[in-house]
Design an enzyme around this catalytic site. Structure first.
Site, mmCIF file in Angstrom:
data_model
loop_
_atom_site.group_PDB
_atom_site.id
_atom_site.type_symbol
_atom_site.label_atom_id
_atom_site.label_comp_id
_atom_site.label_asym_id
_atom_site.label_seq_id
_atom_site.Cartn_x
_atom_site.Cartn_y
_atom_site.Cartn_z
ATOM 1 N N HIS A 308 0.759 -1.138 0.104
ATOM 2 C CA HIS A 308 -0.115 -0.032 0.033
ATOM 3 C C HIS A 308 1.083 1.262 0.000
ATOM 4 O O HIS A 308 1.967 1.211 0.566
ATOM 5 C CB HIS A 308 -0.994 0.084 1.078
ATOM 6 C CG HIS A 308 -2.092 0.806 1.069
ATOM 7 N ND1 HIS A 308 -2.065 2.344 1.297
ATOM 8 C CD2 HIS A 308 -3.498 0.447 0.869
ATOM 9 C CE1 HIS A 308 -3.141 2.759 1.300
ATOM 10 N NE2 HIS A 308 -4.197 1.857 0.805
ATOM 11 N N ASP A 366 -8.037 -5.319 -0.043
ATOM 12 C CA ASP A 366 -8.494 -6.182 -1.126
ATOM 13 C C ASP A 366 -8.042 -7.407 -0.835
ATOM 14 O O ASP A 366 -8.425 -8.707 -1.719
ATOM 15 C CB ASP A 366 -7.722 -5.715 -2.526
ATOM 16 C CG ASP A 366 -8.425 -4.493 -2.706
ATOM 17 O OD1 ASP A 366 -7.580 -3.591 -3.068
ATOM 18 O OD2 ASP A 366 -9.494 -4.058 -2.639
HETATM 19 C C1 SDX Z 1 -6.239 0.058 -2.804
HETATM 20 O O1 SDX Z 1 -4.534 4.479 -1.975
HETATM 21 C C2 SDX Z 1 -5.419 3.829 -1.403
HETATM 22 O O2 SDX Z 1 -5.940 4.503 -0.209
HETATM 23 C C3 SDX Z 1 -6.000 2.828 -2.213
HETATM 24 C C4 SDX Z 1 -6.920 1.759 -1.505
HETATM 25 C C5 SDX Z 1 -8.335 2.714 -1.151
HETATM 26 O O3 SDX Z 1 -9.215 2.240 -0.139
HETATM 27 O O4 SDX Z 1 -8.810 3.569 -1.754
HETATM 28 O O5 SDX Z 1 -6.351 1.374 -0.178
HETATM 29 C C6 SDX Z 1 -7.530 0.504 -2.127
HETATM 30 O O6 SDX Z 1 -6.170 0.242 -3.964
HETATM 31 C C7 SDX Z 1 -5.357 -0.799 -2.049
HETATM 32 C C8 SDX Z 1 -4.061 -1.348 -3.016
HETATM 33 C C9 SDX Z 1 -4.663 -2.541 -3.930
HETATM 34 N N1 SDX Z 1 -3.507 -3.079 -4.903
HETATM 35 C C10 SDX Z 1 -2.956 -4.095 -4.539
HETATM 36 O O7 SDX Z 1 -3.047 -4.940 -4.066
HETATM 37 C C11 SDX Z 1 -1.931 -4.347 -6.023
HETATM 38 C C12 SDX Z 1 -0.607 -4.750 -5.336
HETATM 39 N N2 SDX Z 1 -0.008 -3.824 -4.751
HETATM 40 C C13 SDX Z 1 0.973 -3.210 -5.516
HETATM 41 O O8 SDX Z 1 0.686 -2.921 -6.747
HETATM 42 C C14 SDX Z 1 1.446 -1.825 -4.640
HETATM 43 O O9 SDX Z 1 1.831 -2.119 -3.482
HETATM 44 C C15 SDX Z 1 0.584 -0.454 -4.628
HETATM 45 C C16 SDX Z 1 0.019 -0.083 -5.917
HETATM 46 C C17 SDX Z 1 -0.817 -0.848 -3.868
HETATM 47 C C18 SDX Z 1 1.447 0.480 -4.036
HETATM 48 O O10 SDX Z 1 2.367 0.981 -4.699
HETATM 49 P P1 SDX Z 1 3.549 1.997 -4.535
HETATM 50 O O11 SDX Z 1 3.271 2.646 -3.311
HETATM 51 O O12 SDX Z 1 3.613 2.963 -5.730
HETATM 52 O O13 SDX Z 1 4.626 1.082 -4.214
HETATM 53 P P2 SDX Z 1 5.885 0.625 -5.288
HETATM 54 O O14 SDX Z 1 5.033 -0.089 -6.347
HETATM 55 O O15 SDX Z 1 6.588 1.832 -5.723
HETATM 56 O O16 SDX Z 1 6.337 -0.635 -4.502
HETATM 57 C C19 SDX Z 1 7.419 -0.288 -3.555
HETATM 58 C C20 SDX Z 1 8.481 -1.515 -3.576
HETATM 59 C C21 SDX Z 1 8.738 -1.831 -4.912
HETATM 60 O O17 SDX Z 1 9.933 -2.457 -4.975
HETATM 61 P P3 SDX Z 1 11.167 -1.806 -5.463
HETATM 62 O O18 SDX Z 1 11.076 -1.216 -6.846
HETATM 63 O O19 SDX Z 1 11.302 -0.683 -4.407
HETATM 64 O O20 SDX Z 1 12.389 -2.839 -5.376
HETATM 65 O O21 SDX Z 1 7.453 -2.961 -3.155
HETATM 66 C C22 SDX Z 1 7.423 -3.592 -4.102
HETATM 67 C C23 SDX Z 1 7.650 -3.073 -5.648
HETATM 68 O O22 SDX Z 1 8.159 -3.850 -6.462
HETATM 69 N N3 SDX Z 1 5.897 -4.124 -4.128
HETATM 70 C C24 SDX Z 1 5.552 -5.388 -4.203
HETATM 71 C C25 SDX Z 1 4.157 -5.186 -4.056
HETATM 72 N N4 SDX Z 1 3.725 -4.091 -3.760
HETATM 73 C C26 SDX Z 1 5.053 -3.322 -3.636
HETATM 74 N N5 SDX Z 1 6.297 -6.383 -4.431
HETATM 75 C C27 SDX Z 1 5.462 -7.502 -4.624
HETATM 76 N N6 SDX Z 1 4.113 -7.754 -4.221
HETATM 77 C C28 SDX Z 1 3.512 -6.349 -4.137
HETATM 78 N N7 SDX Z 1 2.228 -6.554 -4.043
#
Ligand code: SDX
Length: 431
Positions: A308, A366
């Site tokens: 998140h 989720d």
């Molecule tokens: C919702 O914003 C809100 O409040 C949203 C929400 C709401 O109520 O409105 O809470 C609802 O959208 C919840 C999130 C649902 N999405 C997912 O579950 C999809 C999987 N999660 C990710 O795609 C990610 O965690 C996000 C999109 C939720 C957040 O992305 P960020 O904050 O932009 O973080 P990032 O993509 O920069 O990740 C940081 C690091 C990265 O590694 P590095 O590049 O630093 O080496 O963490 C890793 C990412 O690769 N990472 C994950 C991961 N999520 C982040 N690695 C594996 N699995 C994951 N799920």
């Protein structure tokens, strides 16, 4: 917002730019950069808005480090266990918990608007049967601006209120009809003698050929899921609604924009993607394979329902959802739910893994919601429409707050330009 005597000083070459620091009730202070470009001929740069506050708001507060979520100051855990969705809607919209009389009046106003304009049933029939219900939601909600002309003028407070009630009241009908249409069953009209969650379940699962009695356990679980998804500060879809609304667009068009944004798998579409991932994993012994893929930089796979932007601790909604999953599955007599077993084992293994610990990745809202919705009988394609239905009140509360904000103006970000410098046109013969 509290003006402070504090200022931030930006030193660029021989230029010193003083910027005021503003303070809120809780959470980080903000550096007001509104005059930065005028003072220093320079922009800030923050793709994804990781360090940017887009507005002042008093609706929802999130402390990502502590895993805290407050709606108008009330913790989400207390609202989920003690309140119910329409009361939370009132709280989000008007700022205070309602008295008995206020709540009854609000519920009556919502109940009186649950039917759709009859002409809109033909709108549904314009879609292919295999259209994703979210495609239908985007289309039908946007089309409401073609049917409810008496509540599209945002300069009229009364029209804003009517549009707000219409949207909250009609979203369950629209979502349920999108579902019924996708499975070839007749659309079921709302009933005014049922509560909000029961009405939705009946519109989804009843058929004209037989009586249908809503299971109170399912109704309670449904209502709690609505509450847990109601609002969440300035997330992507809420920011979309605010930006669309900043141009003065009508509320139905702006909420349709929010639905479109929520559909993405990185946002509200994650609940569908998460359950499909759990099904693809299939058995507990395949979890390590998927954990390895999630950690592999070369593999675009991510654990859906994990991570998140704000929560760097447990998403408090995921905790409540996990408890609710156990309760609902037990009460539904769904023993040994393989999907729930995989979800729990996946969470356990991931949280013991350094990769997830270092990156502070925890289950989000989720991760468990799909397990409950699946057990309740919903297809995965209905998970995000249910999220949209629940979040409509949050979008509307934020929309109304923005319209009442004296400093609000059309949102128009700038950019760091890295394209070609000015050059003359070259005729095709000489290229
Ligand atoms: C919702 O914003 C809100 O409040 C949203 C929400 C709401 O109520 O409105 O809470 C609802 O959208 C919840 C999130 C649902 N999405 C997912 O579950 C999809 C999987 N999660 C990710 O795609 C990610 O965690 C996000 C999109 C939720 C957040 O992305 P960020 O904050 O932009 O973080 P990032 O993509 O920069 O990740 C940081 C690091 C990265 O590694 P590095 O590049 O630093 O080496 O963490 C890793 C990412 O690769 N990472 C994950 C991961 N999520 C982040 N690695 C594996 N699995 C994951 N799920």
């Amino acid at each position: 917002m509290v003006e402070t005597s504090k200022t931030a000083t930006l030193v660029i070459d021989d230029k010193r730019i003083e910027l005021p620091v503003q303070q809120g009730t809780c959470g980080p202070d903000v550096v007001d950069i509104g005059k930065l470009y005028a003072k220093g001929d320079i922009f800030t740069y923050d793709p994804g808005f990781t360090s940017t506050a887009s507005c002042e708001s008093s609706i929802t507060f999130i402390d990502g480090e502590e895993g805290i979520l407050l709606h108008r100051g009330y913790p989400i855990g207390q609202l989920a266990s003690k309140s119910h969705y329409l009361e939370v809607c009132y709280l989000l919209l008007y700022g205070e918990l309602p008295t008995t009389a206020e709540l009854e009046d609000f519920e009556n106003r919502v109940t009186a608007h649950t039917m759709l304009h009859e002409q809109m049933t033909y709108f549904f029939r314009g879609f292919r049967r295999d259209a994703h219900p979210m495609a239908i939601m985007v289309g039908v909600v946007g089309a409401m601006s073609a049917f409810y002309h008496d509540s599209t003028d945002i300069s009229d407070q009364w029209q804003r209120e009517v549009a707000s009630i219409r949207l909250i009241a009609k979203m369950p009908t629209i979502a349920a009809w999108a579902y019924k249409y996708s499975i070839g069953q007749p659309m079921v009209y709302p009933r005014n003698d049922l509560d909000y969650a029961s009405n939705f379940l009946r519109m989804c699962f009843s058929v004209p050929a037989e009586d249908y009695v809503v299971d109170p356990v399912l109704a309670r679980a449904m209502d709690r899921i609505f509450t847990l998804h109601a609002d969440h500060e300035q997330n992507a879809s809420t920011s979309t609604v605010r930006l669309a609304s900043s141009s003065g667009a009508n509320p139905f068009a702006c909420i349709a924009a929010g639905i479109a944004c929520l559909w993405g798998p990185a946002h509200g579409g994650a609940n569908q993607a998460c359950l499909e991932m759990l099904r693809e994993i299939g058995t507990v012994d395949r979890i390590p394979e998927y954990i390895a893929r999630a950690k592999d930089k070369e593999d675009p796979f991510r654990l859906m329902g994990f991570g998140h932007r704000v929560y760097k601790n447990f998403d408090p909604r995921a905790k409540v959802m996990k408890e609710s999953a156990d309760e609902v599955l037990e009460l539904l007599g769904v023993e040994d739910n393989e999907t729930l077993k995989i979800a729990k084992q996946l969470e356990k293994i991931a949280l013991e893994d350094d990769y997830f610990a270092e990156k502070k990745l925890y289950p989000n809202v989720d991760f468990y919601s799909g397990v409950i919705l699946d057990a309740m009988g919903f297809p995965t394609s209905m998970f995000t429409p249910i999220f949209s239905l629940s979040r409509t009140v949050g979008w509307i509360a934020q929309w109304k707050e923005m319209l009442n904000d004296p400093v609000q103006k059309i949102g128009r970000p700038r950019q760091l330009y890295t394209g070609a410098e000015s050059r003359d046109y070259v005729d095709i013969e000489t290229r």
